[in-house]
Design an enzyme around this catalytic site. Structure first.
Site, short mmCIF file in Angstrom:
data_model
loop_
_atom_site.label_atom_id
_atom_site.label_comp_id
_atom_site.label_asym_id
_atom_site.label_seq_id
_atom_site.Cartn_x
_atom_site.Cartn_y
_atom_site.Cartn_z
N LYS A 44 0.81 -1.20 0.00
CA LYS A 44 0.00 0.00 0.00
C LYS A 44 0.86 1.26 0.00
O LYS A 44 0.36 2.36 -0.23
CB LYS A 44 -0.87 0.03 1.28
CG LYS A 44 -1.81 -1.12 1.40
CD LYS A 44 -2.41 -1.15 2.84
CE LYS A 44 -3.07 -2.47 3.08
NZ LYS A 44 -3.10 -2.78 4.54
N GLY A 45 2.15 1.08 0.27
CA GLY A 45 3.03 2.24 0.48
C GLY A 45 3.13 3.17 -0.70
O GLY A 45 3.45 4.35 -0.55
N ASP A 101 14.64 -1.42 0.83
CA ASP A 101 15.41 -1.58 2.07
C ASP A 101 16.44 -2.70 1.83
O ASP A 101 17.51 -2.45 1.26
CB ASP A 101 14.43 -1.89 3.20
CG ASP A 101 15.08 -2.02 4.56
OD1 ASP A 101 16.19 -1.49 4.75
OD2 ASP A 101 14.49 -2.64 5.46
N LYS A 129 17.23 2.83 0.91
CA LYS A 129 18.14 2.54 2.02
C LYS A 129 19.29 1.69 1.49
O LYS A 129 19.40 0.50 1.77
CB LYS A 129 17.39 1.78 3.12
CG LYS A 129 16.33 2.58 3.85
CD LYS A 129 15.75 1.75 4.99
CE LYS A 129 14.89 2.60 5.91
NZ LYS A 129 14.28 1.78 7.00
N PHE A 150 13.80 4.87 10.84
CA PHE A 150 12.62 4.32 10.19
C PHE A 150 11.81 5.47 9.61
O PHE A 150 11.53 6.45 10.29
CB PHE A 150 11.80 3.54 11.21
CG PHE A 150 10.76 2.66 10.60
CD1 PHE A 150 11.09 1.41 10.11
CD2 PHE A 150 9.45 3.09 10.51
CE1 PHE A 150 10.13 0.59 9.53
CE2 PHE A 150 8.48 2.27 9.93
CZ PHE A 150 8.82 1.02 9.45
N ASP A 157 4.22 3.44 6.44
CA ASP A 157 3.54 3.24 7.72
C ASP A 157 4.45 2.67 8.79
O ASP A 157 5.50 2.09 8.50
CB ASP A 157 2.37 2.25 7.53
CG ASP A 157 2.85 0.81 7.38
OD1 ASP A 157 3.70 0.56 6.50
OD2 ASP A 157 2.41 -0.06 8.16
N ARG A 163 0.38 6.62 7.16
CA ARG A 163 0.41 6.66 5.69
C ARG A 163 -0.16 7.96 5.16
O ARG A 163 0.23 8.44 4.10
CB ARG A 163 -0.40 5.49 5.11
CG ARG A 163 0.22 4.12 5.33
CD ARG A 163 -0.44 3.12 4.38
NE ARG A 163 -0.29 1.74 4.82
CZ ARG A 163 0.78 0.97 4.55
NH1 ARG A 163 1.79 1.46 3.87
NH2 ARG A 163 0.83 -0.28 4.98
P1 IMP Z 1 12.78 -4.78 1.53
O1 IMP Z 1 13.57 -5.08 2.78
O2 IMP Z 1 13.59 -3.98 0.54
O3 IMP Z 1 12.24 -6.05 0.91
O4 IMP Z 1 11.55 -3.89 1.95
C1 IMP Z 1 10.48 -4.52 2.60
C2 IMP Z 1 9.42 -3.58 3.03
O5 IMP Z 1 9.74 -3.14 4.35
C3 IMP Z 1 9.22 -2.30 2.30
O6 IMP Z 1 8.50 -2.43 1.11
C4 IMP Z 1 8.44 -1.52 3.34
O7 IMP Z 1 7.08 -1.93 3.34
C5 IMP Z 1 9.08 -1.95 4.62
N1 IMP Z 1 10.02 -0.95 5.11
C6 IMP Z 1 11.38 -1.02 5.10
N2 IMP Z 1 11.92 0.08 5.65
C7 IMP Z 1 10.87 0.87 5.99
C8 IMP Z 1 10.79 2.17 6.59
O8 IMP Z 1 11.77 2.86 6.93
N3 IMP Z 1 9.53 2.66 6.80
C9 IMP Z 1 8.40 1.96 6.46
N4 IMP Z 1 8.44 0.75 5.89
C10 IMP Z 1 9.68 0.21 5.66
MG MG Z 2 4.80 -1.32 6.00
#
Ligand code: IMP
Ligand code: MG
Length: 192
Positions: A44-45, A101, A129, A150, A157, A163
């Protein structure tokens, strides 16, 4: 004395700065896709970012959405819980996500989209990140390099909150874990 709640909350980008970054990304995406583009948003982000980005594009644009279950470290994978409604075969696709991330989700989704034989797939993220990558991801379009901490707001969220905040904020994850609502009074004021 206990620290004030605002001590673990820093503004990162306000609405006007976000609009500038989004317009820059939109201009680059338009220039790179003169024949048109299919934006695939990751729910949803993506919602606020996608809505603003789409309005800056100057080329024919289609919007599609998908959603994934949060990455399950134990199972070692994520999965699509809402897939594309139609194939994107032969189309130039830009995956629009709020944050990259570890890169596990974006890497998974690029591979998922490639199975539908699009003409191209590029990744566009609001926040990146880079220091936290586990899997390399080729991010073609990024609005901001994320600092430590974060991020919340502008679609992002913590436990479903924040959000609907217009700006992007850097918060302390441990403080949010102790009290997920701690920034609501400041970021979602009842008289806004
Ligand atoms: P990934 O680790 O790149 O697979 O990211 C996984 C998911 O973690 C992202 O799509 C976000 O939903 C969530 N996420 C990671 N870091 C943050 C943050 O700083 N704020 C909010 N959600 C985060
Ligand atoms: Mg999230």
């Amino acid at each position: 004395m206990a620290p004030a709640p605002s001590d673990d909350l820093e503004p990162l980008l306000g609405p006007a700065e976000l609009a500038t970054h989004v317009a820059e990304l939109g201009a680059r995406i338009s220039a790179d896709h003169p024949d048109g583009v299919t934006l695939v948003g990751v729910l949803k982000g993506c919602v606020l970012f996608l809505a603003d980005l789409a309005r800056t594009l100057t080329v024919p644009t289609r919007l599609e959405l998908l959603a994934v279950a949060p990455y399950d470290g134990a199972a070692g994978r994520t999965r699509v819980v809402k897939d594309l409604d139609r194939p994107v075969t032969g189309e130039h696709v830009v995956l629009v996500t709020s944050i990259v991330d570890t890169g596990l989700t974006a890497d998974f989704l690029v591979r998922h989209l490639q199975r539908g034989a699009p003409a191209s797939v590029a990744v566009c993220t609001l926040a990146d990140k880079r220091a936290r990558r586990i899997v390399p991801v080729d991010v073609a379009y990024r609005a901001v390099d994320a600092p430590d901490g974060f991020l919340i707001g502008y679609g992002l969220d913590y436990a479903g909150r924040y959000r609907n905040v217009a700006g992007l904020w850097a918060a302390d994850a441990a403080a949010l874990a102790a009290d997920p609502d701690r920034h609501l009074d400041r970021l979602v004021p009842r008289d806004r």
